[in-house]
Scaffold this active site. Structure first.
Site, PDB file in Angstrom:
ATOM      1  N   GLU A 155       0.810  -1.217   0.000  1.00 25.84           N
ATOM      2  CA  GLU A 155       0.000   0.000   0.000  1.00 25.84           C
ATOM      3  C   GLU A 155       0.852   1.280   0.000  1.00 25.84           C
ATOM      4  O   GLU A 155       0.738   2.127   0.889  1.00 25.84           O
ATOM      5  CB  GLU A 155      -0.962  -0.008   1.191  1.00 25.84           C
ATOM      6  CG  GLU A 155      -1.915  -1.188   1.152  1.00 25.84           C
ATOM      7  CD  GLU A 155      -2.829  -1.275   2.371  1.00 25.84           C
ATOM      8  OE1 GLU A 155      -2.688  -0.449   3.293  1.00 25.84           O
ATOM      9  OE2 GLU A 155      -3.687  -2.182   2.407  1.00 25.84           O
ATOM     10  N   GLU A 268      -5.669 -10.590  -1.781  1.00 23.06           N
ATOM     11  CA  GLU A 268      -6.479 -10.489  -0.559  1.00 23.06           C
ATOM     12  C   GLU A 268      -7.972 -10.501  -0.892  1.00 23.06           C
ATOM     13  O   GLU A 268      -8.754  -9.738  -0.334  1.00 23.06           O
ATOM     14  CB  GLU A 268      -6.110  -9.217   0.219  1.00 23.06           C
ATOM     15  CG  GLU A 268      -4.632  -9.122   0.554  1.00 23.06           C
ATOM     16  CD  GLU A 268      -4.258  -7.859   1.318  1.00 23.06           C
ATOM     17  OE1 GLU A 268      -5.148  -7.281   1.985  1.00 23.06           O
ATOM     18  OE2 GLU A 268      -3.074  -7.457   1.261  1.00 23.06           O
TER      19      GLU A 268
END
Length: 357
Positions: A155, A268
């Site tokens: 991220e 994910e």
């Protein structure tokens, strides 16, 4: 389960019911693990320590996945809570579980903005680089030969914006902290697959298109500078009622990565029921479309190297904060099995996508 096996099992099932016992869970067939293996696909799930200690949870993992991702045990807050003091007990148990069950392990994550306070409080670039180098090399070296892929940087962009995140690594080391991280990991384990992992790269909106553009620029720069990046991870946390898959935008993104020799992982995959108040026409069956379509686009347009769902059963998950879905049946993030370990439509969607490969 085929019709013959189902009919043959009825007398045993009736005897359980008459005795007042709980019926054993009947897994969907064919098992997703067997199907993934037949296609040479890495198919995995996030896993928690409590799952390893639960026989029912273990059964779900062994039946369905050939790879696991420790959800929390490899994060900085778990492995180095205090400066230079490393703890690997939880991660070691995960790796041992994978080895026992002939599974691969995907490492999550080396560099992320959520770090212990002592890291955030570092004030000079040299000190931070030294700490970052020590951390990456200690963790990667310990699992060299046991963990074959890593989310090296997780991220780097803001969650709902296309800008680079204002984390301690960027503040002190500049944008080049991303390249540094990949170099450090590669120096320690040259054979590991190294991944840049990011949110919202599969979804439709002008902002998310900008995120795709920015990630492509970062990857292009890394490739030009011969940094050892192998793939980009698409987290694929889907929010029905709030966002939509963007097959065209996601497809272009995956194709552009493929053209640069960069693979794609779905890292994910799950779905939230929190936002369904915005889309009352959504039903349980539609989860199959979400899971199928994300995998299909990545497989058809990019070099898809693996798929990981962010949990196997909602029975073992955390509450999803608010509300239920349109059918009133969701209290947690949607995985492959519900609170009773019964398969959801999401498992059917994944099966359809893998069968089509």
């Amino acid at each position: 389960m085929n019709r013959r096996r189902f009919l043959a099992s009825l007398p045993l099932a009736l005897s359980y019911v008459q005795a007042g016992a709980v019926l054993p869970r009947v897994p969907a067939e064919p098992g997703l693990r067997a199907l993934a293996d037949s296609k040479s696909l890495r198919f995995g799930s996030a896993i928690d320590l409590l799952n390893i200690g639960d026989p029912g949870a273990c059964e779900l993992y062994v039946e369905n996945v050939n790879s696991i991702t420790p959800r929390n045990e490899l994060k900085w807050k778990a492995t180095e809570k205090s400066p230079g003091i490393f703890s690997f007990a939880g991660a070691d148990r995960m790796v041992a579980f994978a080895r026992k069950n002939n599974m691969r392990v995907y490492g999550h994550t080396l560099i992320w903005y959520r770090v212990p306070d002592w890291v955030s409080e570092i004030a000079d670039a040299r000190g931070l680089r030294t700490v970052m180098n020590r951390h990456i090399k200690q963790v990667v070296a310990r699992y060299k030969g046991s963990i074959d892929a890593w989310d090296v940087v997780n991220e780097p962009l803001e969650y709902d914006a296309p800008d680079l995140r204002n984390c301690v690594f960027r503040r002190l080391l500049g944008d080049d902290y991303i390249r540094m991280s990949f170099d450090m990991a590669h120096e320690t384990d040259p054979g590991a697959t190294l991944v840049l992992n990011e949110t919202h790269l599969e979804k439709k909106s002008a902002i998310f298109e900008q995120k795709r553009v920015h990630i492509l620029k970062i990857v292009e720069d890394l490739v030009t500078r011969k940094a050892p990046i192998n793939a980009v991870g698409l987290q694929a946390h889907f929010r029905p009622g709030l966002d939509r898959i963007d097959p065209e935008g996601m497809g272009r993104f995956c194709a552009a990565l493929k053209d640069m020799g960069i693979g794609v992982y779905i890292t994910e995959l799950d779905a939230s029921c929190r936002f369904l108040k915005h889309d009352q026409g959504f039903t349980q069956a539609a989860y199959a479309d979400i899971f199928r379509d994300v995998i299909t686009v990545a497989a058809e347009r990019g070099d898809l190297q693996g798929v990981t769902v962010w949990g196997m059963s909602e029975k073992y998950g955390e509450p999803d904060e608010t509300g239920t879905d349109a059918d009133g049946a969701c209290t947690k993030r949607i995985n492959l099995y519900d609170e009773n370990n019964a398969p959801r439509s999401s498992a059917d969607g994944i099966r359809q996508a893998i069968e089509a490969m």
